[in-house]
Design a protein around this motif. Structure first.
Motif, mmCIF file in Angstrom:
data_model
loop_
_atom_site.group_PDB
_atom_site.id
_atom_site.type_symbol
_atom_site.label_atom_id
_atom_site.label_comp_id
_atom_site.label_asym_id
_atom_site.label_seq_id
_atom_site.Cartn_x
_atom_site.Cartn_y
_atom_site.Cartn_z
ATOM 1 N N MET A 130 0.857 -1.191 0.000
ATOM 2 C CA MET A 130 0.000 0.000 0.000
ATOM 3 C C MET A 130 0.892 1.240 0.000
ATOM 4 N N PRO A 131 0.439 2.305 -0.630
ATOM 5 C CA PRO A 131 1.270 3.523 -0.700
ATOM 6 C C PRO A 131 1.193 4.345 0.581
ATOM 7 N N PHE A 132 2.358 4.716 1.103
ATOM 8 C CA PHE A 132 2.426 5.644 2.229
ATOM 9 C C PHE A 132 3.482 6.668 1.910
ATOM 10 N N SER A 133 3.371 7.820 2.541
ATOM 11 C CA SER A 133 4.294 8.910 2.193
ATOM 12 C C SER A 133 5.716 8.499 2.516
ATOM 13 N N ASN B 49 8.455 3.290 -4.322
ATOM 14 C CA ASN B 49 7.580 3.722 -5.414
ATOM 15 C C ASN B 49 6.509 2.664 -5.630
ATOM 16 N N PHE B 50 5.354 2.935 -5.085
ATOM 17 C CA PHE B 50 4.252 1.974 -5.069
ATOM 18 C C PHE B 50 3.920 1.459 -6.458
ATOM 19 N N GLN B 51 3.786 2.372 -7.414
ATOM 20 C CA GLN B 51 3.310 1.969 -8.748
ATOM 21 C C GLN B 51 4.228 0.920 -9.361
ATOM 22 N N TYR C 1 -0.954 7.739 -8.642
ATOM 23 C CA TYR C 1 -1.489 8.044 -7.315
ATOM 24 C C TYR C 1 -0.326 8.255 -6.353
ATOM 25 N N ARG C 2 -0.377 9.286 -5.557
ATOM 26 C CA ARG C 2 0.640 9.545 -4.527
ATOM 27 C C ARG C 2 -0.065 9.862 -3.214
ATOM 28 N N PRO C 3 0.324 9.208 -2.104
ATOM 29 C CA PRO C 3 -0.273 9.559 -0.818
ATOM 30 C C PRO C 3 0.145 10.983 -0.444
#
Ligand code: SF4
Length: 336
Positions: A200-203, A207-209, A322-324
């Motif tokens: 899952m993306p977190f700040s 690089n999640f993607q 998408y970016r948190p």
């Protein structure tokens, strides 16, 4: 000590989507002895809030949230075994109300040291975060040379006979695919279960993607060499899906990105610095510790108000780029 508890119970906590909250995750430290690339901010991390919730505040929060009908508590972090009074916290919760389902998420590195004390204090279930069954790959992902201590911790926990030991594996593209056969082999003949958790993306982290590996992609890898049999879910709020592999071992998936379980979400979190965070991915928080000392007569109202503001579901993380929100906390500061 009776095995049921008769504490005063208030009206259950619900959010504005009528979801009843039954599960509480308490992050009890922001310290960790590993530096997992998907959890830690990429740049250096020595952040330690000075106002970490005290033992007395944790006791009070457990009593308050239990009175709302919370019957599942998970201790998280950072790494909970780095907290000196962890055994006291476990003993308090398991004595306060024996029918609270108490669990802890740990990286296992200090389990050989604290396992017996935790078991004797009443801890029955643990989830161990481990992403690689290989010392070199483990060091790559955790940026620490603690593989053998972690492995000894798992084997020791098995010997001790915890009621449930689950291995949590964060699924990372071009990494986890190599680990899958090793995990299946490692758990054979044991009561261990492996859970693959979609990244899952977190700040501030990976690089999640680029690194995202879905549940279906993992299933495809396994089906190339194994037979999979789906296992029926126990209840609606169950966040994981389980399978038998060749009818022998059990593996599971927490597909929070490709098959979100927000619709039946029954959980809230308390961060190590004492904030109530109704949703893992929403920075909508209220500070609780300011309401405890002295105990604010409106505490219940503030908590219910925070729940009313809980959003329906997390954003679709798969939308392009998408970016948190960078202003939001890194995973290490939220807790698993
Ligand atoms: S993302 Fe938020 S709403 Fe969805 S399941 Fe997790 S905590 Fe619940």
């Amino acid at each position: 000590m009776s095995d049921t508890c008769t504490h005063i119970l208030r009206k259950p906590l619900t959010d504005s989507f009528e979801r009843e909250i039954r599960s509480l995750r308490i992050s009890i430290t922001e310290k960790c002895n590993l530096r997992c690339r998907y959890c830690m901010p990429e740049d250096s991390y020595e952040h330690h809030s000075k106002d970490v919730i005290t033992l007395e505040e944790i006791k009070l929060l457990v009593e308050v949230f239990h009175s709302f009908g919370i019957n599942k508590i998970r201790l998280t972090g950072g790494e909970p075994t780095l907290r000196p009074d962890l055994t006291e916290i476990v003993r308090f919760i398991s004595n306060y109300c024996p029918n609270i389902e108490l669990n802890m998420t740990t990286n296992g590195v200090l389990l050989e040291k604290f396992g017996i004390d935790l078991l004797n204090a009443g801890l029955k279930r643990i989830n161990i975060s481990i992403d690689a069954i290989d010392p070199v790959e483990f060091q790559y992902i955790t940026q620490r040379n603690q593989y053998q201590k972690m492995m000894n911790g798992i084997l020791f926990a098995l010997q001790l006979g915890f009621e449930s030991i689950k291995l949590n594996v964060v699924a990372i593209k071009d990494f986890t695919e190599r680990q899958i056969p090793k995990f299946i082999k490692f758990i054979e003949g044991t009561n261990l279960e492996v859970r693959f958790i979609e990244l899952m993306p977190f700040s501030g982290n990976l690089n999640f993607q680029d690194k995202f590996l879905s549940k279906n992609e993992i299933l495809q890898v396994i089906e190339q060499t194994h037979a999979l049999t789906p296992i029926q879910k126990d209840n609606l709020s169950q966040t994981f899906t389980m399978y038998y592999v060749d009818g022998k071992v059990k593996i599971g998936f927490i597909p929070s990105v490709t098959d979100s379980f927000c619709k039946n979400c029954d959980r809230v979190r308390i961060t190590a610095d004492g904030n109530l965070r109704p949703c893992l991915h929403s920075s909508n928080e209220i500070n609780l510790t300011n309401l405890l000392n002295p105990l604010d007569p409106e505490l219940e109202g503030h908590i219910r108000e925070a729940l009313r503001k809980k959003w329906k579901e997390h954003p679709d993380f798969r939308i392009a780029n998408y970016r948190p929100p960078l202003s939001d906390r890194a995973m290490i500061l939220i807790g698993g």
